[in-house]
Motif scaffolding. Structure first.
Motif, PDB file in Angstrom:
ATOM      1  N   ILE A 163      -7.401  18.311  40.685  1.00  0.00           N
ATOM      2  CA  ILE A 163      -6.641  18.514  39.453  1.00  0.00           C
ATOM      3  C   ILE A 163      -5.380  19.282  39.796  1.00  0.00           C
ATOM      4  O   ILE A 163      -5.439  20.362  40.394  1.00  0.00           O
ATOM      5  CB  ILE A 163      -7.485  19.276  38.413  1.00  0.00           C
ATOM      6  N   LEU A 164      -4.236  18.736  39.418  1.00  0.00           N
ATOM      7  CA  LEU A 164      -2.949  19.313  39.774  1.00  0.00           C
ATOM      8  C   LEU A 164      -2.432  20.266  38.697  1.00  0.00           C
ATOM      9  O   LEU A 164      -2.970  20.320  37.582  1.00  0.00           O
ATOM     10  CB  LEU A 164      -1.951  18.190  40.043  1.00  0.00           C
ATOM     11  N   PRO A 165      -1.395  21.045  39.017  1.00  0.00           N
ATOM     12  CA  PRO A 165      -0.910  22.084  38.103  1.00  0.00           C
ATOM     13  C   PRO A 165      -0.535  21.544  36.727  1.00  0.00           C
ATOM     14  O   PRO A 165       0.062  20.473  36.600  1.00  0.00           O
ATOM     15  CB  PRO A 165       0.321  22.635  38.831  1.00  0.00           C
ATOM     16  N   GLY A 166      -0.883  22.330  35.705  1.00  0.00           N
ATOM     17  CA  GLY A 166      -0.449  22.047  34.340  1.00  0.00           C
ATOM     18  C   GLY A 166      -1.271  21.024  33.589  1.00  0.00           C
ATOM     19  O   GLY A 166      -0.962  20.716  32.438  1.00  0.00           O
ATOM     20  N   VAL A 167      -2.322  20.511  34.191  1.00  0.00           N
ATOM     21  CA  VAL A 167      -3.115  19.437  33.577  1.00  0.00           C
ATOM     22  C   VAL A 167      -4.087  19.995  32.541  1.00  0.00           C
ATOM     23  O   VAL A 167      -4.688  21.050  32.728  1.00  0.00           O
ATOM     24  CB  VAL A 167      -3.878  18.652  34.667  1.00  0.00           C
ATOM     25  N   THR A 168      -4.262  19.248  31.453  1.00  0.00           N
ATOM     26  CA  THR A 168      -5.311  19.497  30.468  1.00  0.00           C
ATOM     27  C   THR A 168      -6.197  18.262  30.382  1.00  0.00           C
ATOM     28  O   THR A 168      -5.694  17.142  30.258  1.00  0.00           O
ATOM     29  CB  THR A 168      -4.717  19.801  29.085  1.00  0.00           C
TER      30      THR A 168
END
Length: 205
Positions: A163-168
């Motif tokens: 999971i990469l940065p900023g993901v919801t």
């Protein structure tokens, strides 16, 4: 992250008030980790705690659980995990009640990471919050910033999900094994691939 979100974590609240680097990290502002007096010490502390938890997990499970609760003050009740775990920061990580975390769980970087209740986290799942500067000179100078990651309630991450940065990721979603999640995933869907894409709605959700 604001002060209200930090209210359940007294140590984080204290660090936010006292240290500019910690405040900037959790505000998603540009920081220079390697030039900070505070941030490397916090990651050293967290990684040392993880190493101890991993080492004693099966021989002294009560002490391992105590150390985990101390490392992750935002952890709920009934959490079940398997070693090894590897966290850069325990502060700022929230894990909901009854979530299961399988082996080789990795959280890299700081900022807020929220995992909802009743989640299933498969083996070798990784969450990344930092982005380094694209500009070459700024990157060489060590500039980076963290973006919060949010995983909703009842989410199932298959093995080796990244999971990469900023993901919801929305409630009750399923992320297929080996997926790389580069953008938000809505609630109640099955999503797979690299980059991860929605395949279909989940029946009954």
């Amino acid at each position: 992250m604001d002060d209200v979100a930090a209210a359940d974590e007294p140590r984080l609240r204290e660090l936010l008030a006292e240290d500019e680097d910690v405040r900037a990290l959790f505000a998603g502002e540009w920081i220079r980790y390697r030039a900070s007096q505070t941030l490397p010490a916090l990651t050293w502390e967290a990684q040392s705690a993880c190493a101890r938890i991993n080492r004693i997990f099966f021989d002294d499970p009560d002490e391992a659980q105590r150390l985990f609760a101390e490392l992750v003050p935002g952890a709920g009740s009934g959490i079940d995990s398997r070693p090894p775990i590897n966290l850069d920061y325990g502060i700022g990580l929230t894990i909901g009640d009854r979530t299961f975390i399988n082996k080789d769980f990795l959280v890299v970087g700081g900022g807020r990471v929220t995992i909802g209740p009743d989640c299933l986290i498969g083996p070798r799942c990784s969450i990344y919050t930092p982005n380094h500067a694209e500009d070459v000179e700024r990157r060489r100078a060590g500039w980076e910033r963290a973006s919060a990651v949010t995983i909703g309630a009842g989410v199932w991450l298959g093995g080796s999900v990244t999971i990469l940065p900023g993901v919801t990721i929305g409630d009750d979603a399923i992320i297929g094994a080996g997926s790389v999640v580069t953008r938000d995933i809505p609630a109640g869907v099955l999503a797979v691939g690299n980059p991860c894409r929605v395949v279909r709605k989940i029946a009954g959700v």
